[in-house]
Design an enzyme around this catalytic site. Structure first.
Site, PDB file in Angstrom:
ATOM      1  CG  HIS A  20      -1.815   1.156   1.325  1.00 25.62           C
ATOM      2  ND1 HIS A  20      -3.226   0.980   1.681  1.00 25.62           N
ATOM      3  CD2 HIS A  20      -1.743   2.554   1.121  1.00 25.62           C
ATOM      4  CE1 HIS A  20      -3.897   2.377   1.582  1.00 25.62           C
ATOM      5  NE2 HIS A  20      -2.985   3.031   1.263  1.00 25.62           N
ATOM      6  CG  HIS A  22      -0.959   7.225  -1.281  1.00 26.21           C
ATOM      7  ND1 HIS A  22      -2.204   7.264  -1.634  1.00 26.21           N
ATOM      8  CD2 HIS A  22      -1.329   6.580   0.253  1.00 26.21           C
ATOM      9  CE1 HIS A  22      -3.069   6.449  -0.946  1.00 26.21           C
ATOM     10  NE2 HIS A  22      -2.328   6.275   0.188  1.00 26.21           N
ATOM     11  CE  LYS A 106      -7.846   2.122  -0.325  1.00 26.95           C
ATOM     12  NZ  LYS A 106      -6.724   3.142  -0.186  1.00 26.95           N
ATOM     13  CG  HIS A 143      -9.889   4.748   3.466  1.00 29.80           C
ATOM     14  ND1 HIS A 143      -8.351   5.410   3.490  1.00 29.80           N
ATOM     15  CD2 HIS A 143     -10.576   5.326   4.574  1.00 29.80           C
ATOM     16  CE1 HIS A 143      -8.370   6.364   4.504  1.00 29.80           C
ATOM     17  NE2 HIS A 143      -9.837   6.374   5.135  1.00 29.80           N
ATOM     18  CG  HIS A 181      -4.636   2.488   6.036  1.00 31.43           C
ATOM     19  ND1 HIS A 181      -5.952   2.480   6.123  1.00 31.43           N
ATOM     20  CD2 HIS A 181      -4.498   2.941   4.685  1.00 31.43           C
ATOM     21  CE1 HIS A 181      -6.473   3.166   4.978  1.00 31.43           C
ATOM     22  NE2 HIS A 181      -5.891   3.576   4.129  1.00 31.43           N
ATOM     23  CG  ASP A 254      -1.573   5.006   3.829  1.00 31.78           C
ATOM     24  OD1 ASP A 254      -1.706   5.143   2.984  1.00 31.78           O
ATOM     25  OD2 ASP A 254      -2.242   5.562   4.990  1.00 31.78           O
TER      26      ASP A 254
HETATM   27  C1  NCD Z   1      -3.590   9.291   1.844  1.00 28.77           C
HETATM   28  C2  NCD Z   1      -3.011  10.283   0.911  1.00 28.77           C
HETATM   29  O1  NCD Z   1      -2.543  11.464   1.272  1.00 28.77           O
HETATM   30  O2  NCD Z   1      -3.336   9.957  -0.409  1.00 28.77           O
HETATM   31  N1  NCD Z   1      -3.306   9.852   3.105  1.00 28.77           N
HETATM   32  C3  NCD Z   1      -3.509   9.298   4.332  1.00 28.77           C
HETATM   33  O3  NCD Z   1      -3.377   9.954   5.271  1.00 28.77           O
HETATM   34  N2  NCD Z   1      -3.058   8.189   4.421  1.00 28.77           N
HETATM   35  C4  NCD Z   1      -4.728   8.682   1.643  1.00 28.77           C
HETATM   36  C5  NCD Z   1      -5.139   7.508   2.559  1.00 28.77           C
HETATM   37  O4  NCD Z   1      -4.868   6.481   2.203  1.00 28.77           O
HETATM   38  O5  NCD Z   1      -6.127   7.676   3.309  1.00 28.77           O
HETATM   39 ZN    ZN Z   2      -3.371   5.285   1.504  1.00 32.99          ZN
END
Ligand code: NCD
Ligand code: ZN
Length: 360
Positions: A20, A22, A106, A143, A181, A254
């Site tokens: 996971h 970003h 997702k 999520h 998460h 995450d």
């Molecule tokens: C994530 C993001 O910034 O894309 N932020 C976070 O706090 N984890 C989005 C998410 O996974 O909720």
């Molecule tokens: Zn995330």
């Protein structure tokens, strides 16, 4: 499991994957990708771009941009995900899954987090999509927070189990589902008591901080993420789950970078950028729990086993020794504050430890 017993000062483990992350896009992608690719063989890449990755064509194009941003010779495979909306077409996701473009879908409840405004407003809107995913064995990544403003933000994960997840589990008993998460004892217990088709990822930060971290001596935006960190008893439950050896729990950072000015603001973004020291952070936690011998299974085996993918065959070396995390990291014209900024971690990532770099 590796044959090598953990030594006190060196740990060789199968190369881990991040289930996971970003990675963002453009200049931010180019700035953060190397931190993930350095440690991990593969990563499940979140689709919450703007616009989101909702089609096979967008996923292929995003994957191409990720691969183009890699350092020459880097052995890293991005695994793409499809962002579910109320309008998602079951045929599109099936095509993407069969063509090995999409590894999973997702589900963001609409308005739950960053770039989730196109997310699903009611689970009933995607019934036919979930039915198809169950049939073809495509994992659903959740999520897991309700967005009802009447529900206290610290209760939104537990209420999601009751209102949404239990319904998905009842209606689609064979659907492969990852509770992403997780932050609560409730989520860990729910996953533990569900069938083998239900698993969870656990971040490095939820294993290390509780909700006090956000308010220590003042407001601390770099510890704000979603789902938000909870009470200490929940952190302890997550540590037990991660280090338990249960195949239902695996590594998912995450890591969610936001430029410093978007964190330190009147309305700061949610997300902790932990990619630079992710494996070091997990190693410190497992060491503290006397569970270094279980790090490899959590980081490198449970994830691929759940997804039905081969485990990586190459190995990495972790060494005991000071690993100092800087206060800030450059990201093109911006700067990022990494998780563990200003701290010294007791384990450091020392690179590859031999073996082939291709999955078996
Ligand atoms: C994530 C993001 O910034 O894309 N932020 C976070 O706090 N984890 C989005 C998410 O996974 O909720
Ligand atoms: Zn995330």
């Amino acid at each position: 499991m590796s044959e090598t017993p953990p030594s006190p000062d060196r740990l060789i483990i199968r190369r881990p994957d991040d289930w996971h992350v970003h990675l963002r896009d453009g200049e931010m992608l180019r700035a953060v990708l190397g931190h993930t690719a350095r440690q991990f063989g593969r990563a499940i890449v979140m689709p919450n771009l703007s616009p989101p990755v909702t089609t096979v064509a967008r996923a292929i194009s995003y994957r191409d941009r990720i691969i183009a941003a890699l350092d020459p010779g880097a052995a890293f495979e991005p695994l793409m995900t499809c962002y579910l909306t109320n309008e998602t077409d079951p045929d599109e996701i099936e095509r993407g899954f069969k063509d090995k473009v999409f590894a999973a879908c997702k589900l963001y409840p609409a308005h739950a987090t960053t770039n989730s405004e196109h997310g699903v407003t009611d689970i009933r809107n995607i019934h036919s999509v979930l039915e198809r995913m169950q049939r073809i064995g495509m994992p659903l990544l959740l999520h897991g927070e309700v967005t009802d403003s009447a529900i206290d933000i610290f209760d939104r994960e537990a209420v999601f189990i009751e209102r949404v997840f239990s319904r998905i589990a009842a209606d689609f008993p064979a659907l492969k589902t990852v509770f992403e998460h997780i932050t609560t004892a409730d989520a860990a217990a729910f996953v533990e008591s569900s069938g083998p088709n239900v698993a969870a990822t656990i971040t490095p930060h939820h294993l290390r901080i509780n909700r006090n971290a956000m308010f220590e001596g003042g407001i601390r935006p770099h510890f704000y993420c979603l789902p938000v960190a909870k009470r200490e008893r929940h952190r302890l439950a997550l540590r037990r789950a991660a280090t338990s050896g249960s195949p239902k729990f695996f590594l998912g950072t995450d890591s969610a970078p936001h430029a410093i000015g978007r964190k330190e603001a009147a309305c700061g973004c949610a997300g902790i950028f932990n990619a630079p020291f992710a494996i070091e952070s997990y190693a410190a936690t497992f060491d503290e729990e006397g569970a270094l011998g279980r790090l490899e299974a959590f980081a490198s085996e449970h994830g691929p086993n759940f997804y039905g993918l081969p485990q990586n065959t190459d190995r990495i070396l972790l060494e005991r020794g000071s690993c100092a995390a800087p206060e800030r990291i450059k990201a093109g014209a911006e700067e990022l504050v990494p998780f563990h900024a200003g701290e010294t971690l007791p384990w450091r990532f020392a690179g590859k430890a031999g073996g082939s770099s291709e999955p078996a």
